[in-house]
Write an enzyme that holds these catalytic residues in place. Structure first.
Site, PDB file in Angstrom:
ATOM      1  CB  SER A 120     130.311  55.928  63.570  1.00 14.32           C
ATOM      2  OG  SER A 120     130.943  56.040  62.319  1.00 14.32           O
ATOM      3  CG  HIS A 142     125.245  50.138  63.743  1.00 13.26           C
ATOM      4  ND1 HIS A 142     125.691  50.562  64.977  1.00 13.26           N
ATOM      5  CD2 HIS A 142     126.271  50.352  62.874  1.00 13.26           C
ATOM      6  CE1 HIS A 142     126.926  51.008  64.858  1.00 13.26           C
ATOM      7  NE2 HIS A 142     127.307  50.893  63.595  1.00 13.26           N
ATOM      8  CB  CYS A 143     123.084  54.832  60.917  1.00 15.21           C
ATOM      9  SG  CYS A 143     123.387  55.872  59.471  1.00 15.21           S
ATOM     10  N   PRO A 144     125.949  53.127  59.729  1.00 16.56           N
ATOM     11  CG  PRO A 144     126.504  52.227  57.642  1.00 16.56           C
ATOM     12  CD  PRO A 144     125.395  52.299  58.644  1.00 16.56           C
TER      13      PRO A 144
END
Length: 540
Positions: free
Chosen positions: A397, A392-394
């Protein structure tokens, strides 16, 4: 809690003397599954299997405990009572559940064994299976014989309480998948999460927290203690930290339907978008077309405009990474129009046609109520299962998975290339400024005074370049090996990434050329699932 757990006497040969063994050798024969001896004793010598041994245990129980199907058949055909109970109220089915004897349990149930029979502690077969971590048997009696998987014992504890206390995460996943009550409180006011915290089992707590609610984290027992407080009192600091952090995270969450919640849901993506746009504009105004620098040459201008082009295309790919479905797996949704009976039928159908019989209980998702394909994972941030989950890449998002990993890799390649070329062009432009002093100290002061935009671009660009280059190299390496970031981080934990000897082995690696061809042509790596046959043959 452990003091009230089902307790079975040692095997007959360990608690009976030699003379007693001779006297009660019907039970010894049942223990060892010696059908020939049983035939001789029952048919020729007139012995009975309807009477208990000196400890009150029956031959059928000993045969069931040791998974001797032939002996169980024979005993039932020659006077054995399938529902006879010992002094503690335990039947042969209880004993079969201790060691997860599925074949014996099936024989007993087909011959009329009561699946809901309770002993003196109120333990059903589901309780015993959960106490001993026998997930396969638990699954079998729930799906085929409709055993009550959420029934409380005399102390108000369901099978989920016991599985949580013992730390059997596979049992926990199965019970949560079947919708066992996670908020049920026993006679002491403890929920399953309380008992997992008492035992200090981090993995069990993780499964319960990810599939639970905020109420589970703040629930108090009759002494007024939450699971986190119990973990602190018991000295399980790692569990206490996890539970407290989970509680803080939930407290910080905004209502997704509120205005602030919708903004918070965007994450860091707007920040990165602003940085990229600012870099392109700053590069164009302060480096490429700056009036305070020499007129750009044809070669330098060509490279400069190429950097602007790559950065602009990168913005398009950035939008695709944000908006594109990363590979969400459809959830088994439940609505008010679906009856409980229909709901359970759907779940049973899902279980009966999928991985659990191969032992892949970790693929059960209690939240999405699905059996995930291998290589997928439930993302706690998105609260969805993602196929071929990478991470999951912040900054976007969004998750990076099967359907958007190609877009993500192209995006970071574009940004790395654009930033690198832009920084080189900026350095060349500043280095060739004829007005700049020759010594280093005045030169730096000169740049800050007369070319602050170009200096700002170089500082921010260098920071972005380091991060983007590192990410690009890591992703390229994983693509070449046909692995995901999640698999690399959990390579020592995932069973499908282990060879029969226990060492790491990637069954998806088809060589550098084929791995890269599959990814860049298909948009993702192939082999989303492992053939079950090869897994079983390897002993996984």
């Amino acid at each position: 809690m452990a003091s009230s757990e089902i307790e079975l006497a040692p095997e007959t040969q360990n608690n009976l003397g030699h003379e007693e063994q001779l006297k009660n050798n019907v039970y010894a024969a049942a223990t060892y599954g010696d059908v020939e001896t049983l035939k001789r004793l029952l048919l020729e010598e007139g012995c009975s299997v309807a009477k208990p041994d000196g400890n009150g245990y029956y031959a059928l129980q000993w045969a069931a405990l040791n998974n001797h199907t032939a002996a169980v058949h024979f005993i039932l055909e020659h006077g054995g009572d399938v529902n006879v109970a010992d002094n503690g109220g335990q039947t042969a089915l209880h004993w079969a559940a201790v060691r997860g004897c599925v074949e014996v349990a099936e024989i007993l149930l087909q011959n009329g064994a009561r699946v809901e029979a309770a002993d003196c502690n109120g333990y059903r077969t589901t309780h015993v299976a959960a106490q001993y971590g026998q997930t396969t048997l638990l699954y079998h009696i729930i799906t085929k014989w409709n055993a009550d998987f959420d029934v409380p014992d005399n102390d108000g504890r369901s099978p989920l309480h016991w599985a949580s206390y013992k730390g059997f995460t596979d049992c926990i996943r199965l019970l949560l998948f079947m919708d066992a009550s996670q908020g049920r409180q026993d006679n002491e006011g403890c929920t399953p999460l309380h008992w997992a915290a008492i035992r200090g089992n981090l993995e069990a707590c993780t499964v319960l927290v990810l599939s639970g609610t905020k109420q589970d984290l703040v629930a108090k027992d009759k002494k007024g203690c939450t699971p986190a407080q119990i973990a602190v009192d018991r000295g399980h600091q790692h569990v206490a930290s996890f539970l407290l952090n989970a509680q803080k995270k939930l407290n910080r969450q905004w209502d997704e339907n509120s205005y602030i919640g919708k903004i918070a849901k965007l994450g860091l993506a707007p920040v990165l978008f602003f940085v990229m746009v600012a870099l392109i504009i700053t590069f164009f105004n302060s480096v490429l077309t700056s009036s305070t620098l020499l007129k750009v040459t044809a070669v330098v201008g060509l490279w400069g405009w190429f950097a602007v082009f790559l950065g602009s295309v990168g913005l398009i790919m950035f939008y695709r990474c944000i908006s594109k479905d990363p590979g969400y797996i459809e959830m088994n949704s439940r609505d008010s129009h679906t009856s409980k009976h229909e709901d359970e039928s759907l779940l049973n159908s899902e279980l009966n046609n999928s991985a659990p019989w191969a032992g892949f209980w970790s693929q059960l998702c209690p939240t999405c109520k699905i059996i995930r394909p291998v290589r997928s994972k439930h993302c706690s941030s998105c609260n969805r299962c993602v196929e071929q989950f990478d991470h999951h890449c912040p900054w976007i998002s969004n998750c990076v998975g099967k359907k958007n990993k190609w877009d993500f890799f192209v995006f970071i390649c574009l940004q790395t290339s654009a930033t690198f070329i832009g920084c080189v062009v900026a350095i060349q432009r500043l280095w060739t400024d004829p007005m700049a002093p020759s010594s280093s100290s005045p030169w730096m002061h000169y740049l800050l005074v007369y070319h602050p935009g170009a200096v700002a671009f170089l500082c921010v660009g260098t920071f972005v370049l380091i991060g983007a280059t590192t990410l690009t190299v890591v992703q390229a390496t994983l693509i070449a090996r046909n692995m995901t970031t999640n698999e690399m981080a959990n390579r020592n934990r995932y069973t499908y990434l282990k060879a029969p000897d226990g060492r790491f082995q990637n069954p998806y690696n088809h060589g550098f050329q084929k791995n890269c061809t599959n990814f860049f042509v298909n948009g993702y790596n192939e082999d989303n699932e492992i053939p079950w046959k090869s897994l079983l043959e390897s002993g996984v």
